[in-house]
Design a protein around this motif. Structure first.
Motif, PDB file in Angstrom:
ATOM      1  N   ILE A  75       0.840  -1.203   0.000  1.00 56.80           N
ATOM      2  CA  ILE A  75       0.000   0.000   0.000  1.00 56.80           C
ATOM      3  C   ILE A  75       0.875   1.254   0.000  1.00 56.80           C
ATOM      4  CG2 ILE A  75      -1.602   1.347   1.432  1.00 56.80           C
ATOM      5  CD1 ILE A  75      -2.900  -1.394   2.172  1.00 56.80           C
ATOM      6  N   LEU A  76       1.924   1.251   0.811  1.00 55.32           N
ATOM      7  CA  LEU A  76       2.827   2.403   0.829  1.00 55.32           C
ATOM      8  C   LEU A  76       3.519   2.574  -0.522  1.00 55.32           C
ATOM      9  CD1 LEU A  76       4.387   2.019   4.400  1.00 55.32           C
ATOM     10  CD2 LEU A  76       2.583   3.597   3.671  1.00 55.32           C
ATOM     11  N   GLY A  77       3.823   1.459  -1.185  1.00 54.85           N
ATOM     12  CA  GLY A  77       4.409   1.526  -2.522  1.00 54.85           C
ATOM     13  C   GLY A  77       3.450   2.151  -3.525  1.00 54.85           C
ATOM     14  N   ALA A  78       2.186   1.779  -3.461  1.00 56.35           N
ATOM     15  CA  ALA A  78       1.185   2.363  -4.359  1.00 56.35           C
ATOM     16  C   ALA A  78       1.023   3.860  -4.082  1.00 56.35           C
ATOM     17  CB  ALA A  78      -0.154   1.641  -4.203  1.00 56.35           C
ATOM     18  N   MET A  79       1.049   4.227  -2.796  1.00 55.68           N
ATOM     19  CA  MET A  79       0.953   5.649  -2.451  1.00 55.68           C
ATOM     20  C   MET A  79       2.151   6.416  -3.014  1.00 55.68           C
ATOM     21  SD  MET A  79      -0.435   5.333   1.478  1.00 55.68           S
ATOM     22  CE  MET A  79       0.488   6.775   1.938  1.00 55.68           C
ATOM     23  N   SER A  80       3.329   5.825  -2.923  1.00 56.70           N
ATOM     24  CA  SER A  80       4.527   6.476  -3.474  1.00 56.70           C
ATOM     25  C   SER A  80       4.397   6.670  -4.983  1.00 56.70           C
ATOM     26  CB  SER A  80       5.772   5.638  -3.177  1.00 56.70           C
ATOM     27  OG  SER A  80       6.008   5.590  -1.801  1.00 56.70           O
ATOM     28  N   ALA A  81       3.872   5.655  -5.652  1.00 57.26           N
ATOM     29  CA  ALA A  81       3.665   5.773  -7.096  1.00 57.26           C
ATOM     30  C   ALA A  81       2.664   6.885  -7.410  1.00 57.26           C
ATOM     31  CB  ALA A  81       3.174   4.446  -7.671  1.00 57.26           C
ATOM     32  N   MET A  82       1.639   7.011  -6.602  1.00 56.45           N
ATOM     33  CA  MET A  82       0.631   8.055  -6.827  1.00 56.45           C
ATOM     34  C   MET A  82       1.229   9.447  -6.617  1.00 56.45           C
ATOM     35  SD  MET A  82      -2.533   6.038  -5.048  1.00 56.45           S
ATOM     36  CE  MET A  82      -3.968   6.952  -5.605  1.00 56.45           C
ATOM     37  N   VAL A  83       2.084   9.587  -5.594  1.00 53.12           N
ATOM     38  CA  VAL A  83       2.759  10.867  -5.375  1.00 53.12           C
ATOM     39  C   VAL A  83       3.667  11.176  -6.562  1.00 53.12           C
ATOM     40  CG1 VAL A  83       4.489  12.050  -3.943  1.00 53.12           C
ATOM     41  CG2 VAL A  83       2.610  10.809  -2.861  1.00 53.12           C
TER      42      VAL A  83
END
Length: 153
Positions: A75-83
């Motif tokens: 989930i944190l990886g997906a958030m990083s990709a979104m940022v």
């Protein structure tokens, strides 16, 4: 930025958001099974536990911890990709940082709550669990602030 590029960036954003949803679905399914199994095993009187049950009572919290941590990292990886997507957009990506931040809070909170629960069972120490819980919350805050900055708010 052309409309085609903007749509592609939006599709990437939606894809990452869907990945978060899928990971949360797997989290709820796996944790439900693990907690149900653990609860059934704990109800057995300690004097009537077989060696296999005793081993499962040790394994279940570790499995719960590892699956929660793995899903939280995803989930944190997906958030990083979104940022990253929002920060590299040539124009305003039309992201509402308040609602996105609140959505991310829920997405990070669920695996963190399960992680804290399992670590508390393993260590019998809530202080250790709270320290572990602070790590993803700090990461969430940093990602949210980066998103807010990239959206120009």
């Amino acid at each position: 930025m052309s409309e085609k590029t903007a749509n592609r960036e939006r599709d990437k954003w939606v894809h990452e958001d869907q990945l978060i949803n899928h990971r949360l679905t797997w989290l709820i399914a796996s944790q439900s099974l693990l907690f149900a199994g653990y609860g059934l095993l704990v109800q057995k009187e300690p004097t009537k536990r077989t060696p296999e049950i005793s081993e499962l009572l040790v394994c279940f919290p570790w499995l719960g911890t590892l699956t929660s941590a793995a899903i939280l990292l995803g989930i944190l990886g997906a958030m990083s990709a979104m940022v990253f997507i929002a920060g590299n957009a040539d124009q305003d990506p039309d992201i509402h940082w308040i609602t996105t931040g609140l959505g991310w809070l829920a997405a990070v909170s669920l695996p963190t709550i399960f992680l804290v629960s399992w670590i508390t069972i393993i260590t019998a120490n809530i202080a250790v669990s709270c320290v572990v819980a602070s790590i993803p919350i700090v990461y969430l805050l940093i990602a949210w602030l980066k998103l807010k900055r990239s959206s120009g708010a």
